[in-house]
Structures are given as C-alpha cells and as structure tokens.
Design an enzyme around this catalytic site. Sequence first.
Site, PDB file in Angstrom:
ATOM      1  CB  CYS A 114      75.246   7.543  34.108  1.00  0.00           C
ATOM      2  SG  CYS A 114      75.169   6.690  35.699  1.00  0.00           S
ATOM      3  CG  HIS A 370      79.572   7.323  36.205  1.00  0.00           C
ATOM      4  ND1 HIS A 370      78.450   8.067  35.912  1.00  0.00           N
ATOM      5  CD2 HIS A 370      80.464   7.558  35.189  1.00  0.00           C
ATOM      6  CE1 HIS A 370      78.661   8.748  34.790  1.00  0.00           C
ATOM      7  NE2 HIS A 370      79.861   8.441  34.330  1.00  0.00           N
TER       8      HIS A 370
END
Length: 494
Positions: A114, A370
């Site tokens: 990510c 994240h």
Amino acid sequence: MPSIPIDNDVSTCAVCSNPASKKCSRCKSVRYCSLTCQKVHWKDGHKTKCKVNSAQTANTKSFSGVALVPARGTSTISKKPTEVLFPYNEFVELFNWEKPGFRPCGLLNCGNSCFANVVLQCLASTRPLVAYLLEKGHRKECRRNDWCFLCELQTHIERSSQSHHPFSPTNILSRLPNIGGNLGYGRQEDAHEFMRFAIDTMQSVCLDEFGGEKAVDHSSQETTLIQHIFGGHLQSQVICTNCNKISNQCENMMDLTVEINGDASSLEECLDQFTVKEWLHGENMYKCDGCNDYVKAWKRLTIRWAPNILTIALKRFESGRFGKLNKRVSFPETLDLTSYMSGDGDDTNVYKLYAVVVHLDMLNASFFGHYICYTQDFNGNWYRIDDCKVMRVELAEVLSQVAYMLLYSRVSVRPSCLRTSGTQGNDEEKSIKALVEHCPKQQIQCLPENESITSSLSPSLSLNGSLHSEIPGLKVESSTGMNTDAQHQDGDVV
C-alpha cells in the site's frame, strides 16, 4: 494472491555472500553489499581480472578506479551535456497541459504494497509528469540496456489511463531494490521514503542520458524535467549580532519535512515553526569571518525558490520509539508560501492541493498500519483510493483527514528554472514569458553573485543524508534543511 517474481538482478555479495544490490561499474558481473567488501575484493585480485563490459563503447577512457552503482543496468550515452538539459519552455507547456486526464484506477495490494500504491497514485495525478509520459514519452528516447523506472512508470500511467479495472503494478514492485537500496518486497515501508527514492531515481535516469551526475555540471543538473517539477531552493541565513554580517547559503530541495510538535495545529503554524529564527549561542556559537571570533548569531531557514510541485511531509513518526503523533493538523486547499519565502514573493507562490496521503494505524504505532490516499483528477474531482477501491468524495472529507503527506501544485508556473538565468538565451526567455500568462514578473530571476548554492542531485543518499529506515517508524531525513549544520559561505557553525 499470486506471488510476485523476485528480482533476479539482485544477487549475493562476492565477499560475504550477503544480499547485494550494487555491482562493479566496470565489469558489471560482480556484486557487492557495501563499499568495504568491494575494496577487499578489489585488493584481493579483482582489479587484475576486471574487464570493461562489452556494452560500453570502444572509445571508453582507461579506468582509474571502480565505483559502486545501483544495479539498474547500463545506458548508451546519446546526448552531450548542455547548459539546459530539458528546455523550460517545453516544461511550461507540460505544466499547462489542458487535456481532461482520467479517473484514478485502483491498484491491487500485493502484500504490504500500500505504501507504493499511494505514491504511484500521487505521481499519476501530477499533471506535468503525466503530460510528459503520455504526450512526449520517455520509452522511445530511453537508452538504457536494462530496466528503467521512467519507462515502467510510463507503462503504468498508460495502463491506468486506459483500464477500468484494478491491476497489480508488479513490474515496479518487483524492482524495489532498483529504486531504493533498502526497500524490499513484502515489508511495510514508509510512503515518504519511497516517494523520495522514486524522485531521485527519475532524476538519475534523466542525468544518465547525458553521461551521469559526474559528467553534468551541478547547475545544469537542476535543469532536468524532474528538477523542473519537484526542485526548489532552500536558504539558510545567519546574521552576526556583533557586526551584522549576513551569510546566505542555498541548497537544492525536493520536498519539505516539517515538525508537528508543540501547539502547532495547522500547516501554516508548522511552516511558521520551520522558518522561525533560531538563536545560536552557548556551545552552538557561530564563527564569524567579519569578527574573526565565535559570536552569538541568528539563523533562519526560508524558501528561496519554491518548486512547481510542492511535497510536504508531516513528521508523525518518532525516530527510535516506533511511536506516531496522531494529532490533527489542519491544511488548506489553497496555500500561499509568501510568508515563508526569502524575498517578498509574488502571486506565483500560491498553490492548490491535489493529493493527500494518510497513514492508518492501531494503537498509535508507526511500524505497522495501512496507507490510503486522496487524489484530484484534472477536472477537479476528488477520489478516496484504498488500494483497489476508488470512491468519489467531496473536498470537505479530504480536508478533515489526519494527513501524512500533502502535494500542492502551483496556480501559476514558476517564471524560470532553477539555473541562473544568465545562461539562458533571450529567445528562450521570451518564449517562457509568453507561456506564463499569469506571471507579473517580466524577466527571469537570477541568484545574487554572493550566494552559494550547494547542489547534490542524483543519488538519493547524497540528497537526503541517510534514508536507511526499514520501516515507517524510523526517521526519514530530507534535503530540505534538516541538515542545518552545513557550513556557510562566510563562516562556520560550531
């Protein structure tokens, strides 16, 4: 999820057998993990066996030494270095590119990827870079014999502009060691660090077309396409309180990294702290050439020339403690840098927000989490991008985020490139002025002769000091004045 093929170009060290992403720049056949191992192997007899790679031209001069280079392949030099490597008037046309662009395309998460996905989305929203890759293109002019990041980025953006379904950027993810020496597939990495490595790699590709960093004059290195997009100058000024002697030093910057400690609750307050005067006294007294003594002095960092694309990183990650500052720092859609400039500034120092990177975590920890991002297309529409999920949102949601990285684009392109304008012809100046429609200045700016410019452009390590953070929690140094103890032109900081 299918596995990503491992980069076969990264082998083991010829001395200690550790993973090695560097290779002998002469024979291209032996790998090393460090300069120390390279020197040992060179003294042990490799210097008598090392032969110039056949890919090099027959007119190559005799080799007097050996250097470590990133294992990104070789290139055939087809251009001679000039004072301006990429004409600024052509860049202005790219900056003012008026095509509508495309809706963001989602990217698959291939295992802790990510951090790379959000950076690729931000680059795919950077108008002059997209315009160059889609209109002019790098692939047809590339002279590299092996993998090239700009070629892969062009393929990536072409696919993003045409695809209606999420895809996996494996061609880039599988080559992370070629972009940054300490980046690795499958690990959680820092998005800001990857952004810096990506920009520095693109800069290296641009310089390699003219023979590399050593073959190009320092001031000309600031005239590449990447420098036109992301490059600027930061000024460090020291004023002696005894004789009032002023010492200025300028250095190249590719982004701004600002502290968010204390009571600062807005981006403007963080920039105020970044440019506030610092008192040099006690053990940190200043050696003034005018007084020929150690004296008390004021020091201040300001922006000498602001970049056309401004990247601001908020220092949320605490070095060594793996903690994270999750305080909310408000940021505007329109940012005016006039108050933080070395001079009075003008209306060209006004910026518009076009991308935001957010780090989501658990328990305020920086070593896992994240990344998501918000980007604006060229029609002004905002999108929330979470890997493969792309959703249309309003500006209010964007401005309410706890941002980690902010990307701003100038409302009006900077009147000139970073190189001193005296080296540019009058015809180029006139063409630049004609393209810059909203610029009130009628001539190209010049640096005063009594100011020095420190510019170290090509490799990321020389730009940023040290970028050896394996995880997002470690400190990421920047070329934006974090190295504030540099020597000044008229004196030394003790």
